[in-house]
Structures are given as structure tokens and as C-alpha cells.
Scaffold this motif. Sequence first.
Motif, PDB file in Angstrom:
ATOM      1  N   THR A   7       0.865  -1.302   0.137  1.00 39.23           N
ATOM      2  CA  THR A   7       0.032  -0.022  -0.058  1.00 39.23           C
ATOM      3  C   THR A   7       0.796   1.286   0.057  1.00 39.23           C
ATOM      4  N   GLU A   8       0.580   2.184  -0.767  1.00 36.52           N
ATOM      5  CA  GLU A   8       1.210   3.342  -0.824  1.00 36.52           C
ATOM      6  C   GLU A   8       0.867   4.285   0.319  1.00 36.52           C
ATOM      7  N   ARG A   9       1.868   4.707   1.049  1.00 39.98           N
ATOM      8  CA  ARG A   9       1.588   5.817   1.952  1.00 39.98           C
ATOM      9  C   ARG A   9       0.757   7.071   1.132  1.00 39.98           C
ATOM     10  N   ASP A  10      -0.513   7.583   2.038  1.00 39.92           N
ATOM     11  CA  ASP A  10      -1.387   8.286   1.209  1.00 39.92           C
ATOM     12  C   ASP A  10      -0.822   9.936   1.150  1.00 39.92           C
ATOM     13  N   ASP A  11       0.446  10.116   2.118  1.00 41.61           N
ATOM     14  CA  ASP A  11       0.802  11.374   2.020  1.00 41.61           C
ATOM     15  C   ASP A  11       2.212  11.630   1.420  1.00 41.61           C
ATOM     16  N   TRP A  12       2.519  10.442   0.663  1.00 40.85           N
ATOM     17  CA  TRP A  12       4.210  10.829   0.172  1.00 40.85           C
ATOM     18  C   TRP A  12       4.337  11.736  -0.763  1.00 40.85           C
ATOM     19  N   LYS A  13       3.369  12.224  -1.635  1.00 40.19           N
ATOM     20  CA  LYS A  13       3.697  13.216  -2.572  1.00 40.19           C
ATOM     21  C   LYS A  13       3.955  14.547  -1.728  1.00 40.19           C
ATOM     22  N   SER A  14       3.070  14.693  -0.770  1.00 43.40           N
ATOM     23  CA  SER A  14       3.283  15.976   0.016  1.00 43.40           C
ATOM     24  C   SER A  14       4.391  15.984   0.701  1.00 43.40           C
TER      25      SER A  14
END
Length: 386
Positions: A7-14
Amino acid sequence: MQRISITERDDWKSQAEALGFSFHTMYGAAYWDETACYRFSLKQIEDDIEDPSGEIEKMCFQVVERAIASEEIMAKLAIPEGFRDYVRNSWLNRERNLYGRLDLSYGGNGPAKLLEYNADTPTSLYESAAFQWLWLEQAMARDIVPTGCDQYNSIHERLIEAFSNFGIEGRLHLASCRDTPEDEGTVRYIEECAMQAGLETAFLHMEDIGIDAAGHFTDLDDMGIATLFKLYPWEWIMTEDFGQSVPGSGVTFIEPAWKAILANKGLLPLLWEMFEGHPNLLPAFFADDPRAGSLEGGYVRKPLFSREGGNIEMVRPGTETLTVDGPYGDEGFIVQALHPLPVFEGNHTVIGSWLVASQPCGIGIREDDSPITRDSSRFLPHVIRD
């Protein structure tokens, strides 16, 4: 070695953007990809990647020793005559090197095979050294990967240590070309490591470097440049008008000029000639060598100076030949026996094995839909878990 969907971290882009990792997305597609990770055993890392990387580096040093003593080899590598003494002296004066990345074909079984050595201007450094480690810490804390996982990654600490040992006096200038977000991001990260080592630093673009009346390089404040980290290829420097001032400039360069030998694809046939049969090497020859016709089972034709897959031709028996357009090839080609990248769930995977101050210290993994990886190939994190 396994590819595991996660699962991706939901805040990785920020997080990436807050940390200055602006090139996490390229050409409208993800470059940093944490929808999966690769899992290795400790034995695979130590025995199949770390130890061979150190051994390859030692073999490369023997190639440099041989090359600087041979005008014939210097000519084969297309090093201009006017720069050969400069390259030679950079090695004889033991000018220190900082970092490099060996690209390896390895799928978890059998010896890793050297595809090329990005010895002069490697990128994908920040994501390998820092953002990948941050991912590991957070992935364990968020139960994305099991607690107790490790990572083959001491790149950041080794960079700081290397800068501490350089003996740099005065300000260290660092430069990349303007309007190259990935290159500038890489150099900004290296600058951060230098600062953590206690050095005074200044960033500028290559286009802003000046030359004074005495032939010395200057920055935008007309201050002299004594030591310059440049993310700019030696083969470009050696052929540009600007570069003709380099030998007399008195500047200490990082990477040193002898790295031009190792970054050249001609390294591959020289290694094979000196260490034929080594388990981590593939048969390789200069394209005009009659032995090049003896390669069986397909081959890859590579320009001496090539970046990001440019002008690569992959000849595969029984299937179509793959080619990538690009601006390279005028200086000549080498051919290397075909050793396709391993394929995991349809992804062609290459391992970048990092060396800092010639010591192996970590990996970065890239994936592509094509057998030939490019600058747009996705970066995936990894874990060690037996």
C-alpha cells in the motif's frame, strides 16, 4: 529476491514536495513508485551485490592504471589528445572520487552482471539515499512492511564521511545545468551532505561559471572557484570551448578527470579483456574488434558516450531488435553480450549499486516496461528480510 505489492503512503507526494523531491513524477507518470517493493535476503545483498561491487571497483582501478599508460587505449576511449595528460595526472595525483553507480542485472539467482558504470554523473541519488530510507521507517511504523525489516543503505552517512575526508579548504562550489530538475535536485542533496560534513558551500549553474583574465574560474560574485562538484559529463567538458580552460584553471574537480575512463562504455571491453570469464562480467568488445562477431545469443550495441538509454540497440535472436533514439554514437560503439534484465510481474528490473569513496554502500532499484531502462524508469524501494 521478490517483488511484493504494498500500500502506498497516502501522503508521500506532499512529503516529497516538502523535502524538495520535485521530480517524483516525470512526463506525467510516477517516477517514485511505492505500490510495490523488492525484498532481498541478507545473503543476496552481501554475497551477490555488495561484495561483487567492491571487487568490480578494484578491477576498474586496474583498467585506469592500464589506460593512462596507453595512448592507444586513450584513443579508443575517444579522450581528446589535449586532455590525456590532464586525465593521467588526475589519477597519478590521487585526486579523490566521491561516488558512482554500477548498473547490474540480477534477479536473485546467479551472479549479478555488470551492464555499465555510471562513474561520472549518476543521478537517482537522493531517492536511493534519503527518501527510500524515510519510506522504510514510515512503512514499518504504518504496518505496510513488517517491523524488523532492514535496508541496504548507508549512502547518506558515507557521503558525509567522504566529504569530511576530502580535505577541502575554503568554499566548495557545486553546479548543475539550469532547467534540469533531477540534476539540480541531486546536486542540492549532495550540497546538503557537504554542509553536514562542515563544509562551506555555494550552488550555481554551470552556465554561470565565469573565467577571469588569469584563466581562473569564478562564481556569480566573482569569487574564485577552487573546488567544484559538477554534475556535468567530462566528455562534454573535453569538447566544449569552455572546457579548454579546465587544465589551466587550477580547480579541483569532483568527480576527478580519471573518472572519464570509467564512465566510458569502452570500460566494458577493457574489463573483459583483462578479466575474461569473471562471473560478474559479460563478454564485450569494441565494435570494430573482429571478436565482436563471435557473440552468440544476442548482443547490445552501446555508444561510448551514452546516457539514459540513448542510441542503445538490443539485438535479440528470434524477436525484434529494440532501438532507442538519441544524440550519441559519433565517437564509436561497443557491443556487449545480451543478458536481459529479470522480469518481475511484467517489469524489467535493474539494480543500481552505489559506491561512495569506492566503498559499496547501498542500492536503488529501477523498473521499466521496456527491456531498455530510461531516465523515466520507475524507482521502487527495497527491504532486507530473511
